[in-house]
Design an enzyme around this catalytic site. Structure first.
Site, PDB file in Angstrom:
ATOM      1  N   LYS A 184      36.288  21.704   4.663  1.00 32.73           N
ATOM      2  CA  LYS A 184      36.089  21.346   6.153  1.00 32.73           C
ATOM      3  C   LYS A 184      36.220  20.101   6.504  1.00 32.73           C
ATOM      4  O   LYS A 184      36.873  19.704   7.500  1.00 32.73           O
ATOM      5  CB  LYS A 184      34.551  21.920   6.380  1.00 32.73           C
TER       6      LYS A 184
ATOM      7  N   THR B 146      38.409  17.808   5.097  1.00 30.95           N
ATOM      8  CA  THR B 146      39.595  17.438   5.394  1.00 30.95           C
ATOM      9  C   THR B 146      40.382  18.170   6.728  1.00 30.95           C
ATOM     10  O   THR B 146      40.946  17.374   7.294  1.00 30.95           O
ATOM     11  CB  THR B 146      40.513  17.784   4.193  1.00 30.95           C
TER      12      THR B 146
ATOM     13  N   ARG C 170      29.077  13.486   7.281  1.00 27.16           N
ATOM     14  CA  ARG C 170      27.708  13.265   6.662  1.00 27.16           C
ATOM     15  C   ARG C 170      28.018  12.125   5.732  1.00 27.16           C
ATOM     16  O   ARG C 170      28.919  12.236   5.179  1.00 27.16           O
ATOM     17  CB  ARG C 170      27.137  14.508   6.092  1.00 27.16           C
TER      18      ARG C 170
ATOM     19  N   LYS D  38      30.478  17.256  -8.714  1.00 18.71           N
ATOM     20  CA  LYS D  38      31.560  17.488  -7.630  1.00 18.71           C
ATOM     21  C   LYS D  38      32.329  16.346  -7.459  1.00 18.71           C
ATOM     22  O   LYS D  38      33.381  16.695  -6.991  1.00 18.71           O
ATOM     23  CB  LYS D  38      30.651  17.606  -6.275  1.00 18.71           C
TER      24      LYS D  38
ATOM     25  N   ALA E  23      21.883  20.694   2.889  1.00 17.24           N
ATOM     26  CA  ALA E  23      21.874  21.828   3.867  1.00 17.24           C
ATOM     27  C   ALA E  23      21.043  23.037   3.637  1.00 17.24           C
ATOM     28  O   ALA E  23      21.419  23.949   4.120  1.00 17.24           O
ATOM     29  CB  ALA E  23      23.554  22.204   3.883  1.00 17.24           C
TER      30      ALA E  23
ATOM     31  N   PHE F  15      28.002  23.914   4.769  1.00 14.35           N
ATOM     32  CA  PHE F  15      28.264  25.385   4.280  1.00 14.35           C
ATOM     33  C   PHE F  15      29.018  26.178   5.170  1.00 14.35           C
ATOM     34  O   PHE F  15      29.794  25.795   6.007  1.00 14.35           O
ATOM     35  CB  PHE F  15      26.697  25.904   3.948  1.00 14.35           C
TER      36      PHE F  15
ATOM     37  N   PHE G 176      46.747  26.037   1.202  1.00 16.23           N
ATOM     38  CA  PHE G 176      47.262  25.860  -0.179  1.00 16.23           C
ATOM     39  C   PHE G 176      48.576  25.884  -0.480  1.00 16.23           C
ATOM     40  O   PHE G 176      49.226  26.883  -0.149  1.00 16.23           O
ATOM     41  CB  PHE G 176      46.367  26.266  -1.216  1.00 16.23           C
TER      42      PHE G 176
ATOM     43  N   TRP H  73      46.322  18.036   4.247  1.00 12.76           N
ATOM     44  CA  TRP H  73      46.533  17.505   2.973  1.00 12.76           C
ATOM     45  C   TRP H  73      47.618  16.996   2.618  1.00 12.76           C
ATOM     46  O   TRP H  73      47.478  15.770   2.190  1.00 12.76           O
ATOM     47  CB  TRP H  73      45.616  18.571   1.901  1.00 12.76           C
TER      48      TRP H  73
END
Lengths: 635, 635
Positions: free
Chosen positions: B90, B92, B114, B125, B344, B375, B464, B493
């Site tokens: 999200k 990106t 955020r 992560k 979240a 999310f 992708f 991307w």
């Protein structure tokens, strides 16, 4: 903390509101010049600063390279006699002196101060920006997050703590093989050690760098730090006075599978990482020190380091901005570096080596850098000499020893002084006899301590409005009789730099004298400090302390300097013994080590590393006007 | 997180080193323009920004006053379908879309993101700055301390915690009279309540403001918060993945006199103060919310607030800079606000109201503000509408719903996807049947959810490199059949803004359609969300939950919006149920309240508020070159 207010000790909290706020009003009445203007005035190039808002800037360490050939200025240490629990105004003396040197003697000069912990700011003590007309402004910025250095230390310290407990759990619940395959995973058939892992292999004496070629025994010693939970010395920290975290049990959730453990939080400024920030002389040195921090020992008695945990690179990343000193200004516009604030008990209580070095270059050969050491000269100054100067290679030219009539009367036998109680009459009315006894005991001894290190002393009598002229004259006369190069009264609180001109002249004069600086000890370090500095007959080591000395010697830490963790309220280990105590033996309860910072700290009696909150903490009076954005109650 | 890397799930940690570092190289190759230049480009006055270094600046809220008459731009929410545990990109999409709108469609536009927690950055992560050619730069600054907002929240949160335990101890060990004389001390005969104490008197229904005139009964109710240790709901926080703090016992030092208590630390972004930062619409509103935070209840069942503790003014002071959004830029130089990052789960997972408001004014009537909700749409978007829009009064024009072929295949019945395991073949080879089933279940449902609120949807398929043209066409076709205004593939991307031009055109087109925004619920809130959003048959309240509903209704909190704490990995409460689960009853285990933030949060199942560290955390690869000052291993 505002000095006049120190006279009124009835109820600390309301004192804040009614009297201390004077300091805030003075601070607010003066608009600081833009920090980029200040930076330009002191000769910084634009690319050497990083502004944080309009009144603070970080200064890049590349400056040291640019000014490598520039001779250093004069290096002045401000220390104090043994203080009352209220403090005797060392920070205000630093600021007043720098204001006098800059504005009145027209000499380049710089103040170097510690960053205050937010714990006391919201607890008992309040802010620490100086007071009256000798303040760092804006005092709100100085006392709050500043440029985030203490927060970075907290984050780094607690990442180490989380890594320790998680690692012990993972080792306890996985085979060597499983640990190895996770620590050195194969990605698309490629399996490699990371640089931090190669460093660990080197320490283990394993030169192989192909992960598939290690013997099972080598794999086992590589993957198992085998930390003994009972011998973890690393603590978590918060920058809050949170007494309920002094002793806690962690790991009680079911996900931690019974690996409970007793531990504690310390106040953030007690973190070894803070001591490292204060002692490092560059990014490389800081990273090396962070890597070698010992967090505990293995079941077989081997020290385990932050690098063994694989976390030292991440710590350097978290600390990459904190290493740059923060530039601010005094009320009269003189430059101030605020950088590092290690706890003066278990650490060495001095601002950073890097700030002093940058400032010494910036002021140039005829300029002055005035830096401050925490607590009395027996603690802060002794550690400045034996630890900070040893790390930095810098040599001080002169010590300014701060005294007050109040503290001298206490050492002369005056009644007890404590925060939260009204000050007895002896401290408000003239009493030459108490003053004289205080001068011939504590003041004389502290001057002698500075002379042990071969450094001349100027006594700065921080004058309160209740001091009489006869008292002032007596202190100055007796200080000089005790060997001080000079002794002068200071009125910086009421008058700013103008009130410290006499001190500035005395400092200038005394600093032209030769200083024959020498370190105090080489062998027999603890006994040497106890006898020569504190005046003890001898030391007495507990069995734990003896065992630790053997262990540290065996680990090769025997050459590290000593950082005594002792009360600051007496030259001895007993806070109630004022003046110059004699005929005592200093008990060494235990000995601990900050290997990354590079010192050993003997514990003399019990030191709390986590302050508490009073019934009515300072925060009751701290408020923000949402419309004007003005802050009230910080002082 | 870098997106290509998401394809290689073998071993997360080494993946970081070998593949994710691509993102860092791309980030480093692009020198950000000076933040003051960026500020000028977007129309900020010099006095409206406060630089923090060269690449970040806080923006002052006075801007809202200056632009009061300026019409808002278009308001675009980026949400996603139910994600795999790897996330579907999200952030990106937000960045790519803004880059396309700015550079290619020549429309003023702004991204609002955020601030990431440092816990995951050093844990599993890794960083969260976007990835590839759709990043916020410098990504190191974005992922580390930024401008200190999370640190300020930690400090404020933990000051409240320290105040709670200290107060309980002081009340337990002092008489009413002793407490009163300390809380309202007499200074030189003058005894006064502070403003924060007068506020407490008002809440107690005491109008007297002369401290000497209170009855003993009034004194007692004033000085005794009488907090029930078993009913303290406030937790301490750290911004570190420290699993051993999930359940702890505090107060075990002898100084705490036996007042031990079980409690826990949460990750800092789970603090109610973070939720408040995200929802406040100004300094005054934030201060009010901080004051009314409920920290627990008294033995007689009355809620006790931060203002009762006397700490709310100090909290506002600690948060005074955090309330200003931080300006950064994308790789292509478009403006980004980074501000707030509430968890979240137990909070609402959206960036700040203030950042969105400032950005909407700055872009002007024809511009676009793209903001992100955490999310899947059932959680982040639902909370965006029902909580954030309710607080802000803002109305979204359009939802961009992010989908990936990978997540759609999972919802279509593909094998399990998890971090740390290789991705099964189904996700690498073309499989139209799995894609079709995923579209007709989860994608369709999430589009319907957005339509419940009356807002048009554009589906952004984050492509992708393993996705086939047939798969891409199928998703776009089925999205439109499910009611989306449009559906387009995105290649941000690999290509940056150029890869999102089609999306930008679709968003521009769709946002010219009328949006008929409506809140979802008024009465029967929890059931409404469970049925209409999640597709549950009904809810089932535990006895604890029922008791809490009664208590909150009785305390007047019944009108607050609902913030469901539910897994993000399924529309239901069971993470393994993919697609569009039906025929389930949503169990409500307990209900809690963030009164300051202004919502009630029902707990659906067990939510961890403290992540752990893996065997080989990200920190192993994070390092700093002390000479070049380059950071490696953040990605």
């Amino acid at each position: 903390m505002c000095q006049t207010a120190l006279l009124y000790l009835g109820q600390v909290a309301v004192v804040n509101e009614n009297l201390f706020s004077t300091c805030q009003l003075i601070s607010r009445a003066q608009t600081p010049k833009p920090v980029d203007q200040l930076a330009q005035e002191i000769g910084l190039l634009q690319e050497e600063t990083e502004a944080y808002g309009r009144t603070k800037a970080k200064v890049r360490l590349s400056l040291l390279d640019r000014l490598r050939e520039q001779p250093d200025g004069k290096y002045v240490l401000v220390a104090g006699i043994t203080p009352t629990p209220l403090g005797e105004g060392k920070s205000t003396v630093v600021i007043g002196l720098v204001q006098a040197l800059s504005a009145h003697l027209k000499l380049n000069s710089f103040a170097c101060l510690r960053q205050p912990s937010q714990g006391p700011t919201f607890g008992v003590k309040g802010g620490a920006a100086g007071g009256g007309y000798a303040q760092v402004i804006p005092m709100e910025e100085f006392n709050l997050h500043l440029t985030g250095d203490i927060h970075a230390i907290t984050a780094a310290n607690n990442l180490v703590a989380a890594a320790i407990d998680a690692r012990m759990l993972h080792e306890a619940t996985q085979t060597d093989k499983a640990l190895y395959s996770r620590l050195v995973p194969s990605v698309n058939g490629d399996r490699r050690f990371s640089p931090i892992q190669i460093a660990r292999l080197r320490r283990l004496g394993i030169s192989e760098i192909d992960p598939s070629a290690l013997t099972p025994q080598e794999v086992s010693s590589f993957v198992r730090l085998d930390l003994d939970p009972a011998k973890v010395t690393w603590q978590r920290v918060v920058d809050t006075n949170d007494r309920f975290l002094r002793k806690i049990t962690v790991g009680q959730a079911s996900t931690e599978k019974g690996h409970v453990r007793e531990t504690q939080f310390d106040i953030a400024v007690a973190s070894e990482i803070m001591a490292i920030l204060a002692l490092a002389d560059g990014l490389g040195d800081m990273k090396t020190r962070l890597g070698r921090m010992v967090v505990g020992s293995s079941r077989s008695g081997q020290p385990v380091t932050a690098e063994d945990l694989g976390v030292s690179g991440a710590l350097a990343v978290l600390m990459k901005d904190a290493i740059k000193p923060t530039l601010m200004q005094t009320l009269e516009g003189s430059p101030v570096f605020v950088h590092a604030g290690p706890f003066a008990n278990i650490a060495h209580g001095n601002s950073s080596v890097l700030a002093d070095k940058l400032a010494l270059k910036l002021v140039g050969e005829d300029g002055f850098v005035v830096t401050e050491a925490g607590f009395g000269a027996d603690i802060g100054m002794e550690k400045f000499f034996n630890i900070k100067c040893r790390a930095s290679g810098l040599r001080p030219n002169i010590v300014v020893l701060v005294a007050t009539v109040r503290a001298l009367k206490m050492h002369g036998g005056g009644p007890n002084v404590s925060a939260g109680s009204p000050l007895p009459r002896e401290y408000i009315d003239e009493n030459l006899s108490l003053v004289a006894k205080g001068c011939s005991s504590n003041l004389r001894k502290q001057i002698q301590i500075a002379h042990l290190f071969g450094v001349p002393v100027v006594v700065a009598l921080n004058v309160f409005k209740t001091d009489t002229q006869a008292e002032i004259n007596l202190v100055c006369q007796m200080a000089k009789e005790s060997g001080a190069s000079d002794a002068v009264p200071c009125h910086h609180w009421a008058l700013g730099g103008r009130g410290s001109v006499e001190l500035a002249q005395a400092v200038k004069q005394a600093s032209s004298q030769p200083s024959h600086f020498q370190f105090l000890y080489s062998q027999e370090k603890i006994r040497m400090i106890a006898q020569k500095v504190y005046g003890a007959d001898d030391i007495e080591l507990s069995p734990e302390a003896k065992a630790k000395i053997d262990y540290y010697n065996q680990q090769g830490y025997g050459k590290l300097p000593i950082c005594m963790a002792k009360t600051h309220l007496s030259l001895s280990h007993l806070p109630e013994k004022k003046g110059t105590p004699t005929g005592f033996t200093l008990p060494i309860r235990d000995i601990r080590a900050s290997i990354g910072a590079g010192f050993i700290y003997p514990l003399v009696g019990t030191m709390s590393t986590m302050p508490g909150l009073p019934t009515r903490p300072c925060f009751y009076d701290i408020d923000l006007d949402p419309v004007t954005e003005e802050i009230t109650g910080l002082f």
